[in-house]
Design a protein around this motif. Structure first.
Motif, PDB file in Angstrom:
ATOM      1  N   ILE A 100      11.156  26.124 -48.278  1.00  0.00           N
ATOM      2  CA  ILE A 100      11.857  27.339 -48.738  1.00  0.00           C
ATOM      3  C   ILE A 100      11.254  28.596 -48.104  1.00  0.00           C
ATOM      4  O   ILE A 100      11.966  29.439 -47.548  1.00  0.00           O
ATOM      5  N   PHE A 101       9.921  28.713 -48.179  1.00  0.00           N
ATOM      6  CA  PHE A 101       9.272  29.932 -47.687  1.00  0.00           C
ATOM      7  C   PHE A 101       9.306  30.041 -46.163  1.00  0.00           C
ATOM      8  O   PHE A 101       9.434  31.136 -45.624  1.00  0.00           O
ATOM      9  N   SER A 102       9.191  28.912 -45.458  1.00  0.00           N
ATOM     10  CA  SER A 102       9.255  28.965 -44.000  1.00  0.00           C
ATOM     11  C   SER A 102      10.654  29.364 -43.543  1.00  0.00           C
ATOM     12  O   SER A 102      10.807  30.107 -42.559  1.00  0.00           O
ATOM     13  N   LEU A 103      11.689  28.910 -44.264  1.00  0.00           N
ATOM     14  CA  LEU A 103      13.062  29.297 -43.935  1.00  0.00           C
ATOM     15  C   LEU A 103      13.263  30.797 -44.161  1.00  0.00           C
ATOM     16  O   LEU A 103      13.845  31.492 -43.315  1.00  0.00           O
ATOM     17  N   LEU A 104      12.749  31.293 -45.285  1.00  0.00           N
ATOM     18  CA  LEU A 104      12.857  32.726 -45.591  1.00  0.00           C
ATOM     19  C   LEU A 104      12.094  33.562 -44.551  1.00  0.00           C
ATOM     20  O   LEU A 104      12.585  34.594 -44.093  1.00  0.00           O
ATOM     21  N   LEU A 105      10.889  33.106 -44.201  1.00  0.00           N
ATOM     22  CA  LEU A 105      10.071  33.831 -43.226  1.00  0.00           C
ATOM     23  C   LEU A 105      10.737  33.866 -41.850  1.00  0.00           C
ATOM     24  O   LEU A 105      10.667  34.874 -41.144  1.00  0.00           O
ATOM     25  N   LEU A 106      11.390  32.766 -41.490  1.00  0.00           N
ATOM     26  CA  LEU A 106      12.102  32.731 -40.212  1.00  0.00           C
ATOM     27  C   LEU A 106      13.243  33.743 -40.189  1.00  0.00           C
ATOM     28  O   LEU A 106      13.446  34.445 -39.192  1.00  0.00           O
TER      29      LEU A 106
END
Length: 285
Positions: A100-106
């Motif tokens: 979830i967080f890596s997708l948001l950060l991307l």
């Protein structure tokens, strides 16, 4: 070593130690408790009866230094699975959070990545991305991709650690490294499950061949997914030698043994602080 208290090394088998320890010291740290002869073990029990604290070196390093040197890990520790945390529920939560967080950060960092790719190309008309083979969980290799920060053909003489004032780093690449923007493409590896947001930094197999020869129990770091940032990265400056790698590994072992969602959050917050302070991504050697 205990705050401002004095710490000295003594041979506990020396009888003169009894009086000196009883009068001067509050703690005793034993390097290898299991290997002590019975008579020495009995003396330790007597010290303990006098309200003196007894602790082995492994526990002292873990509690007070928040790291576990690799040479302290014994066969007994491995049999007990001391570095194999069985926190399956937390690990599943960690994997979900990674995705979830890596997708948001991307998504959030997409404009920064786009601008950076343009500037990298304009500086020397070279490739925008740089890929390397790294070692991940269970010793499996994967391709790690970063924004290129070094000059074209920077490793014509073979793989090597980055050094202070490394002339191979481009002018714009210096700032990408300083702010860790070059690491952002690795979020794709997190989405794919090859990496985690938090964990030991993955190393190149060709460099690991030497590290495995010099550092005991090195391969234990493969027990979890490697990360974009980790306990070693927020506690130790950029490493560029076998000695640095050994010290950073001791922090990795502490993280593996004490893994928790809370510790991940703490590392994440410390990483953000380092990024804003532009520290820890450039070699000081």
């Amino acid at each position: 070593l205990f705050g401002r208290k004095k710490c000295e090394v003594f041979d506990i088998s020396n009888k003169k130690f009894d009086k000196k320890f009883t009068n001067k010291y509050d703690y005793i740290i034993v390097e290898k408790m299991d290997e002590l002869p019975q008579n020495i073990y009995q003396r330790l029990i007597n010290y303990r009866k006098k309200n003196k604290s007894i602790i082995n070196l492994f526990d002292w390093c873990e509690i007070y230094l928040e790291r576990i040197p690799s040479f302290l890990i014994t066969k007994t520790d491995l049999i007990k699975g001391i570095l194999d945390s069985q926190k399956n529920i937390e690990r599943r939560i960690k994997r979900l959070g990674d995705f979830i967080f890596s997708l948001l950060l991307l998504i959030i960092s997409a404009p920064v990545i786009l601008i950076s790719t343009s500037l990298i190309f304009l500086e020397d008309r070279g490739p925008i991305f740089y890929s390397q083979i790294r070692t991940g969980k269970d010793g499996k290799t994967f391709k790690l991709t970063k924004l290129r920060t070094m000059r074209i053909n920077a490793e014509t003489k073979g793989p090597q650690w980055s050094k202070k004032n490394d002339k191979r780093i481009t002018k714009f690449g210096y700032y990408l490294r300083k702010l860790r923007i070059d690491e952002l493409p690795q979020l794709i590896s997190v989405l794919k499950g090859e990496m985690s947001l938090i964990g030991p930094r993955p190393e190149r197999p060709i460099i690991e061949k030497e590290l495995k020869k010099k550092i005991p129990n090195y391969s234990l770091r493969y027990s979890i997914r490697p990360g974009l940032s980790g306990w070693a990265q927020v506690n130790y400056p950029y490493g560029a030698s076998i000695n640095d790698s050994a010290k950073k590994l001791s922090y990795d072992f502490f993280y593996i043994k004490n893994f928790s969602i809370f510790l991940d959050i703490l590392i994440f917050m410390k990483t953000i602080k380092l990024v804003f302070n532009a520290k820890g991504a450039i070699s000081n050697n």
